[in-house]
Scaffold this motif. Structure first.
Motif, PDB file in Angstrom:
ATOM      1  N   ARG A 256       0.347   1.645   7.126  1.00 60.05           N
ATOM      2  CA  ARG A 256       0.964   2.412   6.020  1.00 60.05           C
ATOM      3  C   ARG A 256       1.400   1.472   4.908  1.00 60.05           C
ATOM      4  NH1 ARG A 256       3.242   4.981  10.393  1.00 60.05           N
ATOM      5  NH2 ARG A 256       5.235   3.909  10.092  1.00 60.05           N
ATOM      6  N   TRP A 257       2.020   0.327   5.254  1.00 58.07           N
ATOM      7  CA  TRP A 257       2.478  -0.618   4.243  1.00 58.07           C
ATOM      8  C   TRP A 257       1.312  -1.150   3.421  1.00 58.07           C
ATOM      9  CZ3 TRP A 257       1.828  -5.673   2.779  1.00 58.07           C
ATOM     10  CH2 TRP A 257       2.791  -6.183   1.905  1.00 58.07           C
ATOM     11  N   TRP A 258       0.248  -1.561   4.099  1.00 54.54           N
ATOM     12  CA  TRP A 258      -0.922  -2.068   3.379  1.00 54.54           C
ATOM     13  C   TRP A 258      -1.495  -1.009   2.442  1.00 54.54           C
ATOM     14  CZ3 TRP A 258      -3.665  -6.720   3.161  1.00 54.54           C
ATOM     15  CH2 TRP A 258      -3.084  -7.763   3.878  1.00 54.54           C
ATOM     16  N   HIS A 259      -1.494   0.229   2.877  1.00 56.52           N
ATOM     17  CA  HIS A 259      -2.013   1.321   2.027  1.00 56.52           C
ATOM     18  C   HIS A 259      -1.054   1.623   0.874  1.00 56.52           C
ATOM     19  CE1 HIS A 259      -4.008   5.051   0.913  1.00 56.52           C
ATOM     20  NE2 HIS A 259      -2.786   5.564   0.827  1.00 56.52           N
ATOM     21  N   ASP A 260       0.226   1.834   1.196  1.00 50.97           N
ATOM     22  CA  ASP A 260       1.194   2.270   0.197  1.00 50.97           C
ATOM     23  C   ASP A 260       1.586   1.184  -0.792  1.00 50.97           C
ATOM     24  OD1 ASP A 260       1.131   4.668   1.579  1.00 50.97           O
ATOM     25  OD2 ASP A 260       3.113   4.403   2.498  1.00 50.97           O
TER      26      ASP A 260
ATOM     27  N   THR B 146      -2.965 -14.565  -8.404  1.00 53.89           N
ATOM     28  CA  THR B 146      -3.194 -13.579  -9.449  1.00 53.89           C
ATOM     29  C   THR B 146      -3.369 -14.267 -10.796  1.00 53.89           C
ATOM     30  OG1 THR B 146      -2.280 -11.640 -10.575  1.00 53.89           O
ATOM     31  CG2 THR B 146      -0.699 -13.293  -9.832  1.00 53.89           C
ATOM     32  N   ASP B 147      -3.990 -13.557 -11.721  1.00 54.78           N
ATOM     33  CA  ASP B 147      -4.111 -14.073 -13.082  1.00 54.78           C
ATOM     34  C   ASP B 147      -2.988 -13.558 -13.976  1.00 54.78           C
ATOM     35  OD1 ASP B 147      -4.927 -11.422 -13.247  1.00 54.78           O
ATOM     36  OD2 ASP B 147      -6.639 -11.837 -14.541  1.00 54.78           O
ATOM     37  N   ASP B 148      -2.136 -12.666 -13.444  1.00 59.84           N
ATOM     38  CA  ASP B 148      -1.030 -12.122 -14.235  1.00 59.84           C
ATOM     39  C   ASP B 148       0.125 -11.766 -13.295  1.00 59.84           C
ATOM     40  OD1 ASP B 148       0.731 -10.633 -15.847  1.00 59.84           O
ATOM     41  OD2 ASP B 148      -0.916  -9.758 -17.007  1.00 59.84           O
ATOM     42  N   LEU B 149       0.992 -12.728 -13.078  1.00 63.66           N
ATOM     43  CA  LEU B 149       2.101 -12.535 -12.148  1.00 63.66           C
ATOM     44  C   LEU B 149       3.039 -11.423 -12.607  1.00 63.66           C
ATOM     45  CD1 LEU B 149       3.415 -13.595  -9.522  1.00 63.66           C
ATOM     46  CD2 LEU B 149       4.828 -15.058 -10.981  1.00 63.66           C
TER      47      LEU B 149
ATOM     48  N   THR C  44       3.807  -8.374 -10.154  1.00 60.77           N
ATOM     49  CA  THR C  44       5.148  -8.202  -9.585  1.00 60.77           C
ATOM     50  C   THR C  44       5.743  -6.873 -10.024  1.00 60.77           C
ATOM     51  OG1 THR C  44       6.136  -9.536 -11.357  1.00 60.77           O
ATOM     52  CG2 THR C  44       5.680 -10.651  -9.257  1.00 60.77           C
ATOM     53  N   THR C  45       5.457  -6.444 -11.249  1.00 60.10           N
ATOM     54  CA  THR C  45       5.914  -5.128 -11.705  1.00 60.10           C
ATOM     55  C   THR C  45       5.292  -4.027 -10.854  1.00 60.10           C
ATOM     56  OG1 THR C  45       6.266  -5.902 -13.966  1.00 60.10           O
ATOM     57  CG2 THR C  45       5.959  -3.528 -13.665  1.00 60.10           C
ATOM     58  N   ALA C  46       3.987  -4.122 -10.595  1.00 55.90           N
ATOM     59  CA  ALA C  46       3.305  -3.125  -9.759  1.00 55.90           C
ATOM     60  C   ALA C  46       3.864  -3.124  -8.340  1.00 55.90           C
ATOM     61  CB  ALA C  46       1.806  -3.388  -9.742  1.00 55.90           C
ATOM     62  N   LEU C  47       4.101  -4.287  -7.786  1.00 57.39           N
ATOM     63  CA  LEU C  47       4.654  -4.369  -6.436  1.00 57.39           C
ATOM     64  C   LEU C  47       6.066  -3.780  -6.393  1.00 57.39           C
ATOM     65  CD1 LEU C  47       3.292  -7.877  -5.452  1.00 57.39           C
ATOM     66  CD2 LEU C  47       2.752  -5.719  -4.291  1.00 57.39           C
ATOM     67  N   ARG C  48       6.880  -4.084  -7.391  1.00 56.46           N
ATOM     68  CA  ARG C  48       8.226  -3.495  -7.445  1.00 56.46           C
ATOM     69  C   ARG C  48       8.153  -1.974  -7.514  1.00 56.46           C
ATOM     70  NH1 ARG C  48       9.700  -8.449 -10.711  1.00 56.46           N
ATOM     71  NH2 ARG C  48      11.316  -9.470  -9.468  1.00 56.46           N
TER      72      ARG C  48
ATOM     73  N   VAL D 258       8.521  -3.074  -3.333  1.00 57.57           N
ATOM     74  CA  VAL D 258       8.712  -4.459  -2.915  1.00 57.57           C
ATOM     75  C   VAL D 258       9.987  -5.027  -3.531  1.00 57.57           C
ATOM     76  CG1 VAL D 258       7.790  -6.810  -3.189  1.00 57.57           C
ATOM     77  CG2 VAL D 258       6.296  -4.947  -2.451  1.00 57.57           C
ATOM     78  N   VAL D 259      10.762  -5.716  -2.717  1.00 62.82           N
ATOM     79  CA  VAL D 259      11.937  -6.452  -3.166  1.00 62.82           C
ATOM     80  C   VAL D 259      11.613  -7.932  -2.976  1.00 62.82           C
ATOM     81  CG1 VAL D 259      14.379  -6.923  -2.766  1.00 62.82           C
ATOM     82  CG2 VAL D 259      13.498  -4.584  -2.532  1.00 62.82           C
ATOM     83  N   PHE D 260      11.690  -8.690  -4.051  1.00 65.45           N
ATOM     84  CA  PHE D 260      11.348 -10.107  -3.989  1.00 65.45           C
ATOM     85  C   PHE D 260      12.525 -10.923  -3.483  1.00 65.45           C
ATOM     86  CE2 PHE D 260       8.126  -8.356  -6.671  1.00 65.45           C
ATOM     87  CZ  PHE D 260       6.991  -9.015  -6.226  1.00 65.45           C
ATOM     88  N   HIS D 261      12.201 -11.970  -2.759  1.00 65.17           N
ATOM     89  CA  HIS D 261      13.214 -12.878  -2.227  1.00 65.17           C
ATOM     90  C   HIS D 261      13.753 -13.731  -3.363  1.00 65.17           C
ATOM     91  CE1 HIS D 261      11.393 -12.848   2.099  1.00 65.17           C
ATOM     92  NE2 HIS D 261      11.105 -11.735   1.457  1.00 65.17           N
ATOM     93  N   ASP D 262      15.018 -14.061  -3.284  1.00 61.28           N
ATOM     94  CA  ASP D 262      15.613 -15.012  -4.206  1.00 61.28           C
ATOM     95  C   ASP D 262      15.953 -16.265  -3.436  1.00 61.28           C
ATOM     96  OD1 ASP D 262      15.730 -14.013  -6.911  1.00 61.28           O
ATOM     97  OD2 ASP D 262      17.014 -12.426  -6.130  1.00 61.28           O
TER      98      ASP D 262
END
Length: 142
Positions: free
Chosen positions: A21-25, A70-73, A77-81, A85-89
């Motif tokens: 599910r995660w890989w799909h969603d 990626t060629d456009d981080l 990252t916007t798409a993943l958010r 997705v929550v990015f690590h700090d």
């Protein structure tokens, strides 16, 4: 030696249904193959095949387990958010993130965890690194 080999990435999963599910969603990927006996899942990412397999040891490594380039981080990252997705700090010697992104002098990277606790990096390399990687993937670099 190794002229006819291919490489795959291997990621553990405690719950294969949750991982699927995660890989799909989140990544918009469905398995290209599912092994019927073990339930292992195979995904295509760029030129790479990723094997996701069942184990109780999923998510126990505290290091980057998988790297996406990626060629456009900012775009990705916007798409993943958007997909949750929550990015690590990090604030470590030699590694500090701002809003989840580290600038490592020519390489910008961000890290997040999948549904199984595996740490995944996504990075936008310097143009020289992209050129080297492209040559390697097309077989034009020695």
């Amino acid at each position: 030696m190794f002229e006819n080999l291919m490489a795959t990435a291997v990621l553990p999963a405690a719950d294969l249904d949750r991982a699927r599910r995660w890989w799909h969603d989140v990544l918009g990927r469905d398995p290209v193959y599912a092994e019927s006996e073990s339930g292992s899942l195979f995904y295509a990412i760029g030129d790479m095949t990723v094997l996701v397999y069942r184990t109780d040891f999923a998510g126990t490594a505290q290091n980057t387990a998988f790297n996406l380039v990626t060629d456009d981080l900012d775009r990705d990252t916007t798409a993943l958010r958007t997909n949750g997705v929550v990015f690590h700090d990090y604030d470590l010697p030699g590694l500090k993130t701002v809003d989840g992104v580290a600038d490592l002098g020519g390489l910008r990277s961000a890290w997040f965890s999948d549904s199984e606790g595996n740490i995944i990096a996504i990075g936008e390399p310097a143009p020289e690194m992209v050129e080297m990687m492209t040559k390697r993937s097309t077989g034009t670099a020695g």
